[in-house]
Write an enzyme that holds these catalytic residues in place. Structure first.
Site, PDB file in Angstrom:
ATOM      1  N   GLY A   9       0.822  -1.212   0.000  1.00  0.00           N
ATOM      2  CA  GLY A   9       0.000   0.000   0.000  1.00  0.00           C
ATOM      3  C   GLY A   9       0.852   1.256   0.000  1.00  0.00           C
ATOM      4  N   GLY A  12      -0.555   4.692  -1.267  1.00  0.00           N
ATOM      5  CA  GLY A  12      -1.681   5.339  -0.576  1.00  0.00           C
ATOM      6  C   GLY A  12      -1.205   6.483   0.311  1.00  0.00           C
ATOM      7  CG  ASP A  14      -2.059   5.788   6.425  1.00  0.00           C
ATOM      8  OD1 ASP A  14      -2.460   6.945   6.205  1.00  0.00           O
ATOM      9  OD2 ASP A  14      -2.601   5.034   7.253  1.00  0.00           O
ATOM     10  CB  SER A 134      -9.499   0.270  11.135  1.00  0.00           C
ATOM     11  OG  SER A 134     -10.590   1.166  11.149  1.00  0.00           O
ATOM     12  CD  GLU A 136     -16.112   1.538  10.618  1.00  0.00           C
ATOM     13  OE1 GLU A 136     -15.821   2.706  10.920  1.00  0.00           O
ATOM     14  OE2 GLU A 136     -17.266   1.159  10.382  1.00  0.00           O
ATOM     15  CE1 TYR A 157     -11.089  -0.801   5.911  1.00  0.00           C
ATOM     16  CE2 TYR A 157     -12.023  -0.048   7.980  1.00  0.00           C
ATOM     17  CZ  TYR A 157     -10.957  -0.140   7.107  1.00  0.00           C
ATOM     18  OH  TYR A 157      -9.760   0.426   7.460  1.00  0.00           O
ATOM     19  CE  LYS A 161      -8.041  -2.257   7.760  1.00  0.00           C
ATOM     20  NZ  LYS A 161      -6.628  -2.349   7.335  1.00  0.00           N
TER      21      LYS A 161
END
Ligand code: G4F
Length: 338
Positions: A9, A12, A14, A134, A136, A157, A161
């Site tokens: 990633g 992206g 981050d 996350s 989330e 999502y 995670k």
């Protein structure tokens, strides 16, 4: 000896900040990339245009869906630190594509972990693994949330995670892998795609400043999030892997704001009242939303010496000013073209 890190990633938000952070500390940085188009690489532009840093950046083509390709990249990078950041990161979209989200965000992590473990066993060298968890995952859990708060995800999502989180704990406990979970609360920057609410609001405020007839459509305005700056948060990732024990860490500012407050600051910066320009579109409401996320990062503060440097107001002003500059450049370009 030069330290080597692998970032999945890397293109992206981050990944690009983390790459810059590690390159500044002398690391050679390897990155997994899915697409090499100019747009996909745009967050890495400053590194790619700087010969000194470019020489220590190695990009590998690969995809989380392909375990053999992942294993090959992990072997070739031969890194002492692996930061797994790649995945489908949009919560709203995960309702429309639950299986694909579980496959990339959940199973993708399991595949990277397995590749890292195999590499460690073959080389007999320690590889430290960072899992991008996350807030989330906390979902319906009451705020403030910390490392002891039980997970109660409210989206595919979040569930994906949670799977990746537990797979990381299992790899640590079953195989002695130095594997950590960073449970990061929302973190933003001008590198955020426009589909996330902070950047969407900042872009709209800037565009409406130049063209007051435009409107902004949003979903849930009451949701509260603990918003920090991505640049501050990647440093926490690195600190977790330098710690003497592999643990799980909450990274947050400890302060939550609503989407309404976000609108207030962004539109206030451009001298407008958001109430005159915003519509609530029911199509943008999620089937389930997380209402209140606010993290308690006491452990990271005490044991990693980490703290956020950017306040909510500073973050929103930075985002809005970056969009004002972009919007003004576009309108000047259009005027010249006429
Ligand atoms: O900006 P958001 O899409 O971020 P969300 O869902 O909190 O997820 C972000 O943070 C997570 C950490 O907690 C990350 F794991 C995840 O990858 C991502 O980075 O939405 C924030 C809030 C939500 O309550 C959403 O319903 O804003 C609300 N919202 C209202 N209108 C909207 C909109 N969100 C988006 N994206 N677009 C809207 O028009």
């Amino acid at each position: 000896m030069t330290q080597r890190a692998l970032i999945t990633g890397i293109t992206g938000q981050d990944g690009s900040y983390l790459a810059e952070f590690l390159l500044a500390r002398g690391y050679t940085v390897h990155g997994l990339v899915r697409r090499r188009t100019p747009e996909a690489l745009s967050n890495l532009a400053s590194v790619l245009e700087d010969p000194a840093r470019r020489a220590r950046l190695v990009l590998h083509d690969g995809d989380l869906a392909d375990p053999l390709a992942l294993a090959r990249v992990v072997e070739r990078a031969d890194a002492g630190e692996v930061y797994h950041l790649a995945g489908q990161t949009h919560v709203g979209r995960s309702f429309a594509a639950p299986e694909a989200t579980i496959a990339t965000t959940g199973l993708g992590a399991v595949r990277v972990l397995e590749a890292v473990r195999a590499h460690r066993d073959r080389t007999r060298r320690e590889v430290r693994y960072y899992q991008a968890g996350s807030s989330e995952m906390f979902g319906a859990a009451r705020a403030p949330q910390d490392e002891r708060t039980p997970f109660a995800p409210r989206s595919p999502y979040g569930a994906a995670k949670v799977l990746a989180h537990h797979a990381t704990v299992v790899a640590r406990e079953a195989y002695g892998l130095f594997a950590v979970n960073g449970i990061l609360f929302n973190h933003e920057s001008p590198r955020r795609p426009e589909e996330f609410v902070t950047r969407k609001v900042a872009c709209a405020a800037a565009r409406i400043r130049l063209d007051p007839a435009r409107r902004l459509a949003l979903g849930n305005l009451d949701a509260r999030r603990d918003w920090g700056h991505a640049r501050d948060y990647v440093e926490a990732m690195w600190r977790m892997l330098q710690h003497d024990r592999p643990l799980d860490w909450v990274v947050a500012t400890g302060v939550a704001h609503s989407v309404r407050e976000l609108l207030e600051v962004a539109f206030g910066r451009v001298g407008l009242d958001w109430r005159d320009h915003v519509d609530v579109d029911p199509a943008l409401l999620r089937p389930l939303d997380v209402e209140d996320l606010r993290g308690d990062a006491s452990r990271a503060r005490a044991e990693l010496g980490w703290r956020p440097r950017t306040s909510f107001e500073e973050l929103v002003l930075e985002l809005t000013e970056a969009e004002l500059e972009r919007a003004q450049a576009v309108s000047v370009g259009a005027a010249h073209a006429r």
